[in-house]
Design a protein around this motif. Structure first.
Motif, PDB file in Angstrom:
ATOM      1  N   GLU A   1     -39.596  -5.906  16.231  1.00  0.00           N
ATOM      2  CA  GLU A   1     -39.032  -7.232  15.989  1.00  0.00           C
ATOM      3  C   GLU A   1     -39.716  -7.967  14.842  1.00  0.00           C
ATOM      4  OE1 GLU A   1     -39.091  -9.345  19.660  1.00  0.00           O
ATOM      5  OE2 GLU A   1     -37.693  -7.979  20.669  1.00  0.00           O
ATOM      6  N   ASN A   2     -41.083  -8.024  14.881  1.00  0.00           N
ATOM      7  CA  ASN A   2     -41.744  -8.812  13.837  1.00  0.00           C
ATOM      8  C   ASN A   2     -42.227  -7.978  12.656  1.00  0.00           C
ATOM      9  OD1 ASN A   2     -44.185  -7.592  14.618  1.00  0.00           O
ATOM     10  ND2 ASN A   2     -44.688  -9.250  16.022  1.00  0.00           N
ATOM     11  N   GLY A   3     -42.141  -6.642  12.770  1.00  0.00           N
ATOM     12  CA  GLY A   3     -42.466  -5.782  11.641  1.00  0.00           C
ATOM     13  C   GLY A   3     -43.920  -5.756  11.241  1.00  0.00           C
ATOM     14  N   GLU A   4     -44.823  -6.258  12.099  1.00  0.00           N
ATOM     15  CA  GLU A   4     -46.232  -6.364  11.739  1.00  0.00           C
ATOM     16  C   GLU A   4     -47.059  -5.318  12.477  1.00  0.00           C
ATOM     17  OE1 GLU A   4     -49.667  -8.230   9.912  1.00  0.00           O
ATOM     18  OE2 GLU A   4     -47.520  -8.340   9.530  1.00  0.00           O
ATOM     19  N   PRO A   5     -47.582  -4.303  11.788  1.00  0.00           N
ATOM     20  CA  PRO A   5     -48.438  -3.319  12.465  1.00  0.00           C
ATOM     21  C   PRO A   5     -49.798  -3.917  12.808  1.00  0.00           C
ATOM     22  CG  PRO A   5     -48.391  -2.891  10.116  1.00  0.00           C
ATOM     23  CD  PRO A   5     -47.422  -4.016  10.355  1.00  0.00           C
ATOM     24  N   LEU A   6     -50.433  -3.365  13.832  1.00  0.00           N
ATOM     25  CA  LEU A   6     -51.774  -3.759  14.217  1.00  0.00           C
ATOM     26  C   LEU A   6     -52.758  -2.712  13.740  1.00  0.00           C
ATOM     27  CD1 LEU A   6     -51.071  -4.846  17.915  1.00  0.00           C
ATOM     28  CD2 LEU A   6     -51.116  -6.301  15.874  1.00  0.00           C
ATOM     29  N   ARG A   7     -53.962  -3.140  13.413  1.00  0.00           N
ATOM     30  CA  ARG A   7     -55.014  -2.222  13.014  1.00  0.00           C
ATOM     31  C   ARG A   7     -56.282  -2.546  13.792  1.00  0.00           C
ATOM     32  NH1 ARG A   7     -51.278  -0.022  11.581  1.00  0.00           N
ATOM     33  NH2 ARG A   7     -50.672   0.745   9.518  1.00  0.00           N
ATOM     34  N   ALA A   8     -57.004  -1.508  14.196  1.00  0.00           N
ATOM     35  CA  ALA A   8     -58.288  -1.683  14.867  1.00  0.00           C
ATOM     36  C   ALA A   8     -59.403  -1.527  13.838  1.00  0.00           C
ATOM     37  CB  ALA A   8     -58.451  -0.671  15.985  1.00  0.00           C
ATOM     38  N   ILE A   9     -60.428  -2.341  13.980  1.00  0.00           N
ATOM     39  CA  ILE A   9     -61.601  -2.298  13.106  1.00  0.00           C
ATOM     40  C   ILE A   9     -62.828  -2.372  13.993  1.00  0.00           C
ATOM     41  CG2 ILE A   9     -62.702  -3.266  11.057  1.00  0.00           C
ATOM     42  CD1 ILE A   9     -59.450  -4.811  11.983  1.00  0.00           C
ATOM     43  N   THR A  10     -63.855  -1.610  13.680  1.00  0.00           N
ATOM     44  CA  THR A  10     -65.071  -1.651  14.479  1.00  0.00           C
ATOM     45  C   THR A  10     -66.291  -1.696  13.579  1.00  0.00           C
ATOM     46  OG1 THR A  10     -66.240  -0.594  16.330  1.00  0.00           O
ATOM     47  CG2 THR A  10     -65.372   0.862  14.642  1.00  0.00           C
ATOM     48  N   GLY A  11     -67.374  -2.245  14.111  1.00  0.00           N
ATOM     49  CA  GLY A  11     -68.611  -2.312  13.349  1.00  0.00           C
ATOM     50  C   GLY A  11     -69.613  -3.241  14.007  1.00  0.00           C
ATOM     51  N   GLU A  12     -70.757  -3.387  13.357  1.00  0.00           N
ATOM     52  CA  GLU A  12     -71.824  -4.273  13.837  1.00  0.00           C
ATOM     53  C   GLU A  12     -71.772  -5.584  13.066  1.00  0.00           C
ATOM     54  OE1 GLU A  12     -76.728  -4.512  13.905  1.00  0.00           O
ATOM     55  OE2 GLU A  12     -75.719  -2.590  13.582  1.00  0.00           O
ATOM     56  N   ILE A  13     -71.836  -6.702  13.777  1.00  0.00           N
ATOM     57  CA  ILE A  13     -71.780  -8.006  13.122  1.00  0.00           C
ATOM     58  C   ILE A  13     -73.047  -8.233  12.305  1.00  0.00           C
ATOM     59  CG2 ILE A  13     -71.701 -10.500  13.449  1.00  0.00           C
ATOM     60  CD1 ILE A  13     -70.111 -10.081  15.980  1.00  0.00           C
ATOM     61  N   LEU A  14     -72.873  -8.487  11.010  1.00  0.00           N
ATOM     62  CA  LEU A  14     -73.968  -8.868  10.129  1.00  0.00           C
ATOM     63  C   LEU A  14     -74.060 -10.380   9.970  1.00  0.00           C
ATOM     64  CD1 LEU A  14     -73.541  -6.203   7.280  1.00  0.00           C
ATOM     65  CD2 LEU A  14     -75.013  -6.084   9.308  1.00  0.00           C
ATOM     66  N   ASP A  15     -72.898 -11.015   9.964  1.00  0.00           N
ATOM     67  CA  ASP A  15     -72.849 -12.474   9.859  1.00  0.00           C
ATOM     68  C   ASP A  15     -71.467 -12.922  10.328  1.00  0.00           C
ATOM     69  OD1 ASP A  15     -73.650 -15.039   9.381  1.00  0.00           O
ATOM     70  OD2 ASP A  15     -73.441 -14.948   7.194  1.00  0.00           O
ATOM     71  N   ILE A  16     -71.391 -14.144  10.846  1.00  0.00           N
ATOM     72  CA  ILE A  16     -70.116 -14.630  11.347  1.00  0.00           C
ATOM     73  C   ILE A  16     -70.090 -16.148  11.261  1.00  0.00           C
ATOM     74  CG2 ILE A  16     -70.853 -14.742  13.764  1.00  0.00           C
ATOM     75  CD1 ILE A  16     -67.993 -13.725  14.486  1.00  0.00           C
ATOM     76  N   SER A  17     -68.918 -16.671  10.945  1.00  0.00           N
ATOM     77  CA  SER A  17     -68.675 -18.111  10.907  1.00  0.00           C
ATOM     78  C   SER A  17     -67.314 -18.350  11.546  1.00  0.00           C
ATOM     79  CB  SER A  17     -68.689 -18.605   9.452  1.00  0.00           C
ATOM     80  OG  SER A  17     -67.530 -18.155   8.762  1.00  0.00           O
ATOM     81  N   PRO A  18     -66.884 -19.600  11.681  1.00  0.00           N
ATOM     82  CA  PRO A  18     -65.559 -19.825  12.267  1.00  0.00           C
ATOM     83  C   PRO A  18     -64.410 -19.186  11.493  1.00  0.00           C
ATOM     84  CG  PRO A  18     -66.848 -21.848  12.331  1.00  0.00           C
ATOM     85  CD  PRO A  18     -67.626 -20.865  11.501  1.00  0.00           C
ATOM     86  N   HIS A  19     -64.632 -18.858  10.214  1.00  0.00           N
ATOM     87  CA  HIS A  19     -63.528 -18.386   9.389  1.00  0.00           C
ATOM     88  C   HIS A  19     -63.732 -16.995   8.787  1.00  0.00           C
ATOM     89  CE1 HIS A  19     -62.285 -22.526   9.746  1.00  0.00           C
ATOM     90  NE2 HIS A  19     -63.399 -22.931   9.169  1.00  0.00           N
ATOM     91  N   LEU A  20     -64.944 -16.432   8.919  1.00  0.00           N
ATOM     92  CA  LEU A  20     -65.239 -15.165   8.259  1.00  0.00           C
ATOM     93  C   LEU A  20     -66.198 -14.348   9.119  1.00  0.00           C
ATOM     94  CD1 LEU A  20     -64.884 -13.572   5.500  1.00  0.00           C
ATOM     95  CD2 LEU A  20     -67.086 -14.584   4.856  1.00  0.00           C
ATOM     96  N   ILE A  21     -65.944 -13.042   9.202  1.00  0.00           N
ATOM     97  CA  ILE A  21     -66.862 -12.127   9.873  1.00  0.00           C
ATOM     98  C   ILE A  21     -67.224 -11.012   8.903  1.00  0.00           C
ATOM     99  CG2 ILE A  21     -64.951 -10.823  10.932  1.00  0.00           C
ATOM    100  CD1 ILE A  21     -66.854 -10.230  13.281  1.00  0.00           C
TER     101      ILE A  21
END
Length: 315
Positions: A29-49
Motif C-alpha cells: 500500500e505505502n510502497g516503503e520498504p523497511l531496513r534493519a540496521i545494527t551496531g554499537e551506539i557511539l553518540d546519540i541525540s534527539p535527532h541523530l544517532i
C-alpha cells in the motif's frame, strides 16, 4: 502422524522454495520498504544517532520525530546509553530510524532449575545447538512472567524477552504464553494437515542466536540426517520437510510484507512450542519459523511483541 512419504517431501520442499533470497519488498500500500540496521551506539541525540556497525564502519542516521525506543522499557531515543548494542528499523534505504531496540535478547528453552526467593536465577536448556543458559529474573518482573508461565517449574518451556546487562541475560517480559504440556510432550500434528495444504500459517518468532546482520531462519522440520539433531523434525504445525539452504517464502500477515528467507539453522527448540500468536489475529498453533532479528524486523515485526502471524507459501 500422517507425514508424507520421502518422495512427496521432495515435491513439497521444491514447492516451498523461493527464487532468490533477499530483503522484503515494499509494502503493497505505502510502497516503503523497511531496513534493519545494527551496531554499537557511539553518540546519540534527539535527532541523530551515530553507531559503529559490526564491520567497523561508522554510520550517522537521522532519528525520525516519531521514533520510539526500548531498553527494558519504553524510553526516549536520546536516553539510550552510549555503548548499547542496537537493532533499528529504518526507512528511506535505512537512513531514517523509526524504531530502536537496545541490548535486546530473547531467552527460549526448557527450565532446568530455579533458585532464589525474590530475584530468581533460572537455568535453561536452550537445545542441542545452543546449550545451557543461566538467566536472571528481577523481582519486579517475576509476577508478570509467572502469569504467562503458570507451570514455572523444571521440565516446562520458557520464553521471555529482556536485555543483556554486564554479560547476563535479564528476563523482563513474557514473549508468549507458556504451552501447558512438558517440553518432551509436544502434541502431534493433526493428520488433516500432513504437510499437504498449499500454504501453512502459524507464529513466526525471532532469536538472537544468529550472526549479526544475518537474514535467515531456523526451521523445525529438517531431516535429522541433515542436521545431526535427534530433536529435528518435531512440530505440531504439519510443516513439510526441508533442508538447510532452502528458501522460505514467508509473509507477515500483519504488515503484509514478504521475503524469501534462507533456512540456516535447525529450529528444534521452536518446534517444541505448540502455541499461538495473537498479533493482529489469532494464528493456528505451532511455530513455523524462528527468524533472525534482521529478517524479523524487515518483515515488520516488533522485537518486544515476540511474534507475528505468518504464512509460508508452498506453491
Amino acid at each position: 502422524m500422517g507425514y508424507p512419504s520421502v518422495e512427496h517431501r521432495r515435491v513439497l520442499a521444491a514447492a516451498a522454495l523461493g527464487r532468490e533470497p533477499g530483503v522484503p519488498g515494499p509494502h503493497p500500500e505505502n510502497g516503503e520498504p523497511l531496513r534493519a540496521i545494527t551496531g554499537e551506539i557511539l553518540d546519540i541525540s534527539p535527532h541523530l544517532i551515530i553507531i559503529e556497525t559490526p564491520g567497523g564502519t561508522e554510520e550517522r542516521l537521522v532519528i525520525a520525530p516519531w521514533a520510539t525506543a526500548w531498553h527494558g522499557s519504553d524510553v526516549a531515543p536520546a536516553d539510550l546509553p552510549v555503548g548499547s548494542m542496537v537493532i533499528m528499523r529504518g526507512l528511506r534505504a535505512g537512513r531514517v530510524v523509526e524504531k530502536i531496540w537496545a541490548d535486546a535478547t530473547r531467552i527460549t528453552g526448557t527450565i532446568l532449575s530455579i533458585q532464589g526467593r525474590k530475584d530468581l536465577t533460572v537455568e535453561l536448556d536452550c537445545g542441542p545447538h545452543r546449550g545451557h543458559r543461566t538467566i536472571l529474573i528481577p523481582y519486579r518482573a517475576s509476577g508478570r512472567l509467572q502469569v504467562r508461565h503458570p507451570k514455572f517449574e523444571p521440565g516446562y518451556l520458557f520464553d521471555a524477552i529482556g536485555i543483556r546487562r554486564d554479560g547476563a541475560g535479564l528476563a523482563l517480559l513474557p514473549a508468549t504464553s507458556q504451552p501447558p504440556y512438558p517440553a518432551r510432550a509436544v502434541p502431534a500434528a493433526p493428520s488433516a494437515y500432513a504437510g499437504t495444504q498449499s500454504r501453512v500459517s502459524g507464529p513466526a518468532t525471532w532469536s538472537d542466536t544468529f550472526d549479526e546482520e544475518e537474514r535467515g531462519a531456523a526451521y523445525p522440520m529438517l531431516e535429522r540426517s541433515d542436521t545431526g539433531c535427534s530433536e529435528a523434525g518435531i512440530s505440531c504445525a504439519g510443516l513439510p520437510y526441508l533442508s538447510i539452504g532452502s528458501l522460505l517464502q514467508i509473509t507477515n500477515l500483519c504488515s503484509k510484507r514478504s521475503a524469501n528467507v534462507p533456512v540456516v539453522a535447525c529450529g528444534c527448540v521452536a518446534g517444541h512450542f505448540c502455541d499461538r500468536c495473537v498479533e493482529c489475529d489469532t494464528s493456528p498453533r505451532g511455530r513455523i519459523a524462528e527468524l533472525s532479528p534482521f529478517a524479523y524486523v524487515e518483515l515488520g515485526g516488533d522485537l518486544v511483541k515476540g511474534c507475528f502471524n505468518a504464512q509460508i507459501g508452498l506453491g
